[in-house]
Enzyme design. Structure first.
Site, PDB file in Angstrom:
ATOM      1  CG  ASN A   1      -2.020  -1.078   1.206  1.00 40.13           C
ATOM      2  OD1 ASN A   1      -2.731  -1.036   0.209  1.00 40.13           O
ATOM      3  ND2 ASN A   1      -2.317  -1.780   2.025  1.00 40.13           N
TER       4      ASN A   1
ATOM      5  CE  LYS B   1      -5.124  -0.970  -2.394  1.00 42.95           C
ATOM      6  NZ  LYS B   1      -4.244  -2.228  -2.681  1.00 42.95           N
TER       7      LYS B   1
ATOM      8  CG  ASN C   1      -5.645   1.539   1.147  1.00 42.70           C
ATOM      9  OD1 ASN C   1      -6.805   0.667   1.154  1.00 42.70           O
ATOM     10  ND2 ASN C   1      -4.557   1.216   0.510  1.00 42.70           N
TER      11      ASN C   1
ATOM     12  CD  GLU D   1       0.134  -2.006   4.871  1.00 43.48           C
ATOM     13  OE1 GLU D   1       0.992  -2.430   4.366  1.00 43.48           O
ATOM     14  OE2 GLU D   1      -0.921  -2.090   4.655  1.00 43.48           O
TER      15      GLU D   1
END
Length: 297
Positions: free
Chosen positions: A98, A176, A180, A258
């Site tokens: 990511n 993305k 996220n 994360e």
């Protein structure tokens, strides 16, 4: 035939490894320090039982053509021995993680001259046990244009996973990250699945966060339309309303999260560009505190 090492055989690494294994034309190596000795992936087309060697020590690896780095981003430093063992002359590292700063983070961890390819992963899968993965749908990997991206795409020719070589990779990465950072961040704070964002107050918060991330992305060169937040959230709720994102599962299970590459990066780049990110900074602070509390529990 390419010699390919998959470092990090979790949901994403396991799914990708199974796909490459079923192609039958690569010398595949699974790199995992412990936890399993064989890989099984249930995917839309059936069940893949991967009999490729599972290596538990970097000294067993040796030079490869490709290292597919599929660890969580905060585990990258732990993967350095694998990167050093696998990256000989001409090696290429594809970063299946990511974030929007793949090259900035990983280039210092690999030998000088190693090509580092950022990859946006769109692949719904879950690691259910060591060496066991459930993949909901066939996925896609997005890479930037260029020779390294084309070579990466060639690895997957004929595979279930679709590789898209995109002229505007930065925009795809920010699309993305917008999901996220906002949806993943809120769901991780609440320890809820994506469906919580259908509730009006939470939807408003998620959309406000997405707009903030979009402002930073545009300042960094991403071409995100004004209605990107609404389009993104509606698409996720329609396709994966009951999905538990990886950061939420990690929070639920008491594992490190994360938040640095999904949330802190937004604030860092926002400050660099002069774009305020108060909502994202608040989510970052909450996730960082939750991480710290889990570490001492």
């Amino acid at each position: 035939m390419a010699r390919v090492a998959v470092v990090g055989v979790g949901a994403i690494g396991g799914s990708i490894a199974a796909d490459l294994f079923e192609l039958g034309r690569h010398d595949l190596l699974l790199c995992a320090r412990s936890g399993f000795d064989a890989l099984e992936v249930r995917h839309p087309g059936g069940t893949a039982r991967v009999t490729a060697p599972v290596l538990h020590r970097p000294a067993e690896l040796g030079p490869v053509d490709w290292v597919l780095l599929a660890t969580k981003a905060h585990q990258s430093a732990e993967a350095v021995p694998w990167l050093e063992a696998g990256c000989g002359a001409g090696a290429q590292v594809a970063v299946l993680q990511n974030g929007v700063d793949h090259e900035e983070r990983i280039a210092p961890l690999v030998p000088a001259g190693t090509a580092v390819l950022p990859v946006v992963v769109q692949l719904p899968a879950e690691r259910t046990a060591p060496g066991r993965v459930e993949q909901d749908r066939d996925g896609a990997l997005i890479v930037p244009e260029g020779e390294t991206g084309q070579r990466f795409a060639a690895l997957f020719e004929g595979a279930r996973t679709r590789v898209v070589v995109h002229a505007d990779f930065a925009t795809q990465a920010w699309w993305k990250l917008m999901m996220n950072a906002a949806l993943g961040g809120v769901c991780a704070v609440l320890i809820r699945d994506n469906a919580v964002a259908a509730e009006p107050p939470i939807r408003d918060l998620v959309l406000a966060l997405m707009r903030e991330v979009g402002e930073v992305g545009r300042a960094c060169g991403a071409k995100l339309p004004p209605d990107a937040p609404e389009k993104t959230l509606d698409a996720v709720l329609a396709a994966a309303g009951g999905h538990w994102s990886s950061i939420v599962v990690d929070r639920r299970e008491g594992r490190p999260m994360e938040w640095e590459v999904r949330n802190a990066v937004v604030g860092r780049l926002g400050r660099r560009q002069g774009v305020p990110t108060p909502l994202n900074d608040a989510i970052t602070a909450l996730l960082q505190a939750a991480d710290a509390a889990s570490a001492v529990a």
